[in-house]
Design an enzyme around this catalytic site. Structure first.
Site: not given
Lengths: 269, 269
Positions: B93, B97, B107, B109-111, B140, B170
């Protein structure tokens, strides 16, 4: 006394206390020479007041009075919700992030919550970024003195509760130097209410004593760095563990009022 | 292929990809003239590499390989844990910044996770603080192109999933401009693995394309302010909603590796 009157008395006190606390802080800002005032933000369930001052870099004092329903999962852990998830609540909560890294951040809250049962909760806790054992002793002595007037068992119990609550397990760190924390307080309404009022008055006294003592101290860039990293921990605690924050955000509370507790800025290494 | 070999192949790829990504970033730092390198931090379940560069103000690239047990409550939502909470997992991952507010945060991530079942998960998403519709379209388009080589259904499905996942209810805000997000991918291991590898390679390509294009752009104090507030939202998302973060911190994961995703600094109004 019937519950209706209890609600009214508690709510009126919290609302009055909000004003007292804001006045106290504005007085300090005036003494310091910044003369900054609180901005008043009203919403349907209360009002939150925020300040960006010369002493308090970012501060919030919120009064709320909410009637609502606990979400099913959350209700399981709340007394008096067996057949009914409805609640009435009122409270006042305060977070003060001082500009000067030598002045600790202060947090205070008291609330009255009614389901089929009714109880008080709240506390005072202090988060310095630079250790000062004399101040730590002073804060705890003052809190003990106040608690002891009500019940000798309160201080040791509530101090322990506070240490347990304001703990960041993933960092193996306490948030600050503790204070007092209590919840589900429903022994004797009149006595409990007197205690809750005293907690509020003690907080007003401590604001003055703690902040004025250190607000003129000089600080270095290195102190500011420590403060910013400590504020990162404050953010982590509030977003990962604080029950009020998590519950508020998940139940459609007022995001600005809830996240009033966020510091003005923070750093991560 | 038996599961043992699948695990080995997946793990080796993630570990290799970590090195490829770090090299790519170090190459960019070199072109830019900062010449900063990653610091390697090893721990019992993997290694995380962190950089404080001239282009990437704070970045982390973590490889992990964990054997453990899901906590009871968490396990309920995980496939293949009916009679056994044990899991094997490996993944890589990345959170970057950038210093320049005109360069978006990245960002990835692969798992590969194994219980009684075994599946891939992961994604790529982009968080600019200053809107750039041309870049959004470009990202995209590139992701769609890569997805379409595998299955025409992937891009629309994974784009939607990404938008849904990286959302702050929120705030009523998305975290960024989206990307792709997928989980519980267990259609055909060989094909899925090829896809997962392509996601990783596409990320390496996008790092280069996105960052180099904008790293030299001038920015104003006002842009930095916007970036710091946006980073506040990043912190809110990761600590309030990110499943990996919350699970990791609650299950005794490596705090420093998990909170590698925190920005170097952030602000709240």
């Amino acid at each position: 006394m019937n519950i209706k009157n209890k609600k009214k008395l508690a709510k009126n006190w919290f609302s009055e206390l909000q004003k007292i606390i804001c006045k106290e802080i504005e007085k300090i800002e005036k003494v310091y020479g910044s003369n900054k005032k609180f901005k008043i933000n009203k919403w349907k369930h209360g009002e939150f007041r925020t300040i960006k001052g010369g002493v308090i870099e970012k501060g919030g004092v919120a009064f709320s009075n909410v009637i609502g329903k606990f979400p099913q999962e959350f209700a399981k852990k709340i007394p008096g919700t067996k057949n009914n998830n409805k609640f009435w609540s009122s409270g006042v909560s305060v977070v003060l992030h001082p500009k000067n890294p030598k002045v600790p951040a202060l947090h205070f809250n008291t609330r009255f919550i009614c389901t089929k049962k009714a109880w008080f909760g709240g506390g005072i806790d202090v988060t310095p970024c630079i250790i000062d054992n004399i101040q730590k002793k002073y804060v705890h002595k003052e809190l003990k003195k106040m608690c002891d007037l009500h019940n000798k068992k309160y201080y040791p119990k509530y101090k322990k509760w506070c240490d347990k609550y304001f703990y960041l397990p993933h960092r193996k760190e306490t948030r600050g130097i503790g204070g007092i924390f209590f919840d589900y307080k429903m022994d004797n309404w009149e006595k409990d209410f007197l205690f809750v009022k005293d907690v509020g008055k003690k907080f007003v006294y401590l604001i003055d004593q703690i902040i004025k003592k250190k607000m003129y101290l000089k600080w270095k860039k290195k102190d500011k760095e420590i403060q910013l990293l400590k504020r990162g921990r404050y953010v982590e605690f509030n977003l990962l563990y604080d029950r009020g924050t998590i519950f508020g955000l998940n139940s459609g509370g007022n995001t600005k009022a809830i996240l009033m507790s966020m510091p003005p800025n923070a750093k991560w290494k």
